[in-house]
Design an enzyme around this catalytic site. Structure first.
Site, PDB file in Angstrom:
ATOM      1  CG  ASN A 218      -0.114  41.554  25.363  1.00 45.71           C
ATOM      2  OD1 ASN A 218       0.106  40.600  24.640  1.00 45.71           O
ATOM      3  ND2 ASN A 218      -1.232  41.659  26.086  1.00 45.71           N
ATOM      4  N   PRO A 219       3.157  42.352  23.306  1.00 49.10           N
ATOM      5  CG  PRO A 219       5.394  42.954  23.609  1.00 49.10           C
ATOM      6  CD  PRO A 219       4.032  43.087  24.246  1.00 49.10           C
ATOM      7  CE1 TYR A 220       1.167  33.996  24.034  1.00 47.76           C
ATOM      8  CE2 TYR A 220      -0.699  35.056  25.115  1.00 47.76           C
ATOM      9  CZ  TYR A 220      -0.106  33.923  24.573  1.00 47.76           C
ATOM     10  OH  TYR A 220      -0.788  32.730  24.559  1.00 47.76           O
ATOM     11  N   GLY A 221       0.323  38.946  22.385  1.00 48.44           N
ATOM     12  CA  GLY A 221      -0.809  38.952  21.468  1.00 48.44           C
ATOM     13  C   GLY A 221      -0.411  39.322  20.053  1.00 48.44           C
ATOM     14  CE  LYS A 224       0.420  31.736  20.864  1.00 43.08           C
ATOM     15  NZ  LYS A 224       0.430  30.312  20.457  1.00 43.08           N
TER      16      LYS A 224
END
Length: 417
Positions: A218-221, A224
């Site tokens: 996902n874009p969050y991971g 990061k």
């Protein structure tokens, strides 16, 4: 007190008169103007002399100089849930703390709590600024003598990241690059980076170790992971001390009830499951929505490793204390035990004493079935292990704060600081 007014003993002289399109100035008026200028210059010089004789004039701010025996830590996102708890622990440990936050997700009320607890000069300062503003970052680093940076500031909701990925790449990846540039330019050589288990994605094998391949889904991971890559590439040719902490699902709050989690109402649907449980228990929402019951897990719901915020902050402090020039440390921060969402909901019901209506819905985009850590490396190298591992007790502590702060921290207006 000096009186610089003058009384008049004779009538005013005639003003200048225009003649042929020209003004002929009165000599007496010109002399009077010159006198006023000289008087103003004299008063200005007098004020400067008085200010310079003041003890505070020549004394730089404690935040602008390094002091032996005192570690000055910049805490980005220090008005947020985890960042404020970290700032509290640092202050309790006699560190000097500067919080930088744009309050887009943080709470000014949390900063006010910290200011009330540590009012002494030179202990805590708050700077309202956006990490995405290079000029602001340069000014902040120029005016303050930081010894270390704990970088927490980030948007951090998996679901939201799938809906607005550009926000996440800018806020997490780009802003981390800006922090690294500012640290390099101003010779700040210790970084404790707040990362996430979301960088691993959905590994084939459990538990997750630090060597588990990072394949975020996902874009969050992904954001990061990109930020980590920036840090690692820079570290290869620097003497910076770097500690990267990849932590799992955070719960709980300050055991003494001073701080808690207070997400903005408009973000409730994206927030942590603990917040959703508490909202349902307080009647703010009609019930709890559990997304996904068909995962390949014993009860069909997701399995997560829930880490108490007090333990998480302790890991950051231990990382700071162990950081050494040129050294790189990467650690998972978790309990090593996975709990299903259904288990979590039952623990929340017991902790709150509320009958919570649960609605089961389809999966949320970007979620993964099972994630829990192998924390043996951080135990071995930093002597850290989770101490608050009773899920129900952690939720009870958080619930006490929620009940006594029904409106969170209240207004987030910067006018009160």
């Amino acid at each position: 007190m000096l009186n610089f007014s003058r009384s008049r003993t004779q009538s005013r002289p005639n003003r200048s008169h225009p003649l042929g399109g020209m003004d002929f100035a009165d000599p007496k008026k010109k002399n009077g103007a010159v006198g006023k200028i000289l008087l103003a210059a004299g008063l200005t010089a007098l004020c400067i002399v008085i200010l310079k004789q003041s003890p505070s004039f020549n004394s730089p701010s404690p935040f602008s100089r390094h002091e032996e025996g005192v570690t000055h830590v910049l805490v980005t996102g220090g008005a947020g849930y985890i960042g404020s708890h970290a700032a509290l622990r640092l202050l309790k440990d006699s560190h000097r703390v500067t919080i930088v936050d744009n309050l887009s997700r943080g709470n000014l009320g949390a900063v006010k709590v910290l200011q009330d607890l540590f009012p002494e000069p030179g202990r805590l300062q708050f700077i309202y600024a956006d990490l995405g503003d290079p000029k602001a970052m340069h000014r902040i680093f120029s005016e303050n003598a930081f010894d270390a940076v704990m970088h927490f500031a980030a948007v951090a909701y998996v679901g939201e990241s799938t809906l607005d990925p550009l926000k996440y790449y800018h806020n997490i990846t780009s802003n981390t690059l800006g922090i690294m540039e500012a640290m390099a330019a101003h010779n700040v050589n210790t970084l404790i980076y707040s990362s996430t288990c979301a960088t691993y994605g959905e590994p084939e094998k459990m538990p997750i170790t630090e060597e588990t391949p990072q394949i975020p889904i996902n874009p969050y991971g992904k954001a990061k992971k990109m930020a980590e890559d920036i840090i690692l590439d820079f570290h290869k040719n620097s003497d910076m001390a770097v500690m990267i902490l990849r932590y799992f699902n955070v719960i709980g709050s300050d055991p003494e009830g001073r701080l808690g989690e207070a997400p903005r109402p408009e973000l409730r649907e994206h927030g942590r499951i603990s917040g959703a449980c508490f909202d349902a228990a307080r009647g703010i929402t009609n019930g709890l929505k559990v997304r996904g019951t068909d995962y390949k897990t014993p009860d069909g719901t997701c399995i997560r490793d829930y880490i108490d915020v007090t333990d998480l902050v302790d890991a950051h402090v231990k990382a700071l204390n162990k950081a050494k020039p040129g050294h790189l440390g990467i650690y998972n921060v978790g309990t090593g035990r996975g709990r299903s969402v259904k288990e979590f909901v039952e623990a929340c019901k017991k902790a709150t004493g509320a009958s919570i209506k649960v609605e089961y819905l389809p999966r949320r985009p970007g979620d993964y079935a099972e994630v829990f850590s192998d924390p043996s490396k951080i135990l071995r190298e930093l002597s850290w292990s989770a101490q608050h591992t009773d899920l129900e007790k952690s939720l009870q502590v958080a619930w006490r704060w929620q009940k006594s702060h029904r409106n969170g921290y209240g207004s987030s207006s910067t006018a009160s600081i």
